[in-house]
Design an enzyme around this catalytic site. Structure first.
Site, PDB file in Angstrom:
ATOM      1  CG  ASN A 100      -4.911  -1.034  -1.675  1.00  0.00           C
ATOM      2  OD1 ASN A 100      -5.390  -2.139  -1.937  1.00  0.00           O
ATOM      3  ND2 ASN A 100      -5.677   0.029  -1.455  1.00  0.00           N
ATOM      4  CE1 TYR A 101      -3.477  -2.702  -8.377  1.00  0.00           C
ATOM      5  CE2 TYR A 101      -1.589  -1.397  -7.679  1.00  0.00           C
ATOM      6  CZ  TYR A 101      -2.698  -1.581  -8.498  1.00  0.00           C
ATOM      7  OH  TYR A 101      -3.021  -0.619  -9.433  1.00  0.00           O
ATOM      8  NE  ARG A 102      -7.589  -5.785  -0.823  1.00  0.00           N
ATOM      9  CZ  ARG A 102      -7.932  -4.696  -1.487  1.00  0.00           C
ATOM     10  NH1 ARG A 102      -6.994  -3.818  -1.809  1.00  0.00           N
ATOM     11  NH2 ARG A 102      -9.184  -4.487  -1.844  1.00  0.00           N
ATOM     12  CB  SER A 124      -0.919   0.021   1.232  1.00  0.00           C
ATOM     13  OG  SER A 124      -0.151   0.096   2.417  1.00  0.00           O
ATOM     14  CG  HIS A 168      -4.641   5.257  -2.166  1.00  0.00           C
ATOM     15  ND1 HIS A 168      -5.692   4.637  -2.819  1.00  0.00           N
ATOM     16  CD2 HIS A 168      -4.335   4.470  -1.105  1.00  0.00           C
ATOM     17  CE1 HIS A 168      -6.019   3.530  -2.165  1.00  0.00           C
ATOM     18  NE2 HIS A 168      -5.213   3.406  -1.126  1.00  0.00           N
TER      19      HIS A 168
END
Length: 395
Positions: A205-207, A189, A203
């Site tokens: 984020n990768y998950r 993130s 901004h």
């Protein structure tokens, strides 16, 4: 120091000689005549040869580690949470591939920002979690270009309590009720707050998340996204940002970009202002088709697009002139556009106890302002962003 001194110990001569032969061959040295055959000598020479042999071993290990890093093409900001060996062993591929991707993106973005715009370095904190896993937090604060920039990785595992399992069931996950289930989560993130009001906030984020249902079945999915929040609208920047992620999406599925762009517009809504946050971007969650490898490839393209999507915009505007009024407008926009408290990320509400509070707070704003009634007509170009329609972004 001559290598001849290393081989006067009869007991260790063969072992030490073999080490040096391997090192010399690795570096392309064909002449091995510099390595003598063993011979008798004094105790002092024996002791010296042991010490020197240890030094050769350390050098050989360093060369092997360097070669392994060069083979992956990465340096990283810190040692991976799972270790270098695990990341190059091709086991548990989705977990390790995702962690390797996060490490690569973190390093590329941090180095790009340092080298192009800053006179200071990111502070790196590699932390561990008692329940399992850990993370790598990279934070730059009070720089000449960035007021606060945080690029954080978490690799956490453990047991998910029944309350968190219930949340997942509410999102359509086929999981047993009232059970504590093993989980594994990997994610990156980032939030970047620039000094200059003409540079947008960024901004992403990768998950990746997986959970064992207790009967041997493993459910998995990917999620993430990226969005841009300018204080002053520049439609060329917005078009560049969207075009970069559209190209990343189209390489996997032409339907992804319009779907995930709309999802982003609807997800990042500032309810009290009746508007979406910034100029949008893409957002997706619970992605588990058409296959795990296809999902991984898509997430990789999007994650690797973050540098190209944002760094050129910073380079274009970080030296733009601005006034005190511009700065005050930036503070007001920050105060009225705070990120969603329930925003998902690597430390999602599902596993909110898995990531340190310190890491979550690392990307909080240094400065912002909030007024009960937003003043009108005082600030230059204030209406450009507010009236901007993300649906009309020129891609």
């Amino acid at each position: 120091m001559s290598l001849r001194l290393l081989f006067y110990c009869p007991r260790r001569a063969i072992t030490i000689r073999s080490r040096c032969v391997a090192v010399l061959r690795h570096h392309g040295t064909a002449d091995l005549s510099v390595i003598p055959t063993p011979a008798k000598t004094s105790r002092r020479a024996v002791l010296f040869s042991w010490v020197a042999g240890g030094i050769v071993g350390v050098v050989a290990l360093a060369l092997c580690t360097r070669r392994r890093l060069q083979a992956t093409g990465r340096k990283y900001m810190a040692e991976p949470i799972s270790g270098y060996k695990a990341l190059t062993a091709n086991v548990l591929e989705s977990r390790m591939d995702m962690e390797q991707l996060c490490m690569e993106v973190q390093e590329r973005l941090c180095r790009s920002l340092e080298e192009k715009f800053e006179d200071k370095k990111f502070r790196v904190d590699r932390w561990t979690r008692e329940e399992g896993g850990g993370g790598i937090s990279c934070v730059l604060q009070d720089g000449k270009t960035f007021e606060k920039a945080g690029v954080n990785i978490s690799v956490v595992h453990g047991n998910l309590p029944p309350a968190a399992v219930k949340q997942m069931r509410a999102r359509g996950k086929d999981l047993p009720e009232d059970k504590t289930l093993p989980f594994y989560a990997v994610g990156i993130s980032c939030v970047i707050h620039p000094v200059n009001p003409m540079v947008p906030t960024f901004h992403f984020n990768y998950r990746y998340f997986e959970i064992n249902d207790g009967a041997g079945k493993i459910d998995w999915w990917f999620g993430g996204g990226a969005d841009l929040t300018p204080m002053y609208l520049n439609e060329e920047d917005a078009a560049h940002f969207h075009r970069t992620f559209k190209e990343a999406c189209d390489a996997s599925d032409p339907e992804y970009y319009p779907k995930f762009k709309k999802w982003c517009d609807n997800y990042f809504v500032i309810t009290h202002r009746g508007e979406s946050r910034g100029v949008g971007g893409i957002f997706f969650d619970d992605l588990d088709s058409p296959s795990k490898q296809a999902c991984m490839d898509f997430v990789s393209r999007c994650a690797r697009a973050v540098v190209q999507s944002y760094v050129p915009i910073v380079g274009k505007h970080h030296k733009d002139p601005y006034t005190d009024e511009h700065k005050r407008w930036q503070q007001l926009r920050r105060g009225s556009s705070l990120r969603k408290i329930k925003e998902r990320g690597p430390s999602t509400p599902d596993v909110s106890t898995a990531t340190r509070v310190k890491t979550k707070l690392a990307v909080n704003l240094n400065t912002s302002n909030f007024v009960f009634v937003m003043p009108s007509g005082r600030f230059p170009s204030e209406h450009g962003l507010q009236s901007y329609s993300k649906a009309k972004t020129n891609c």
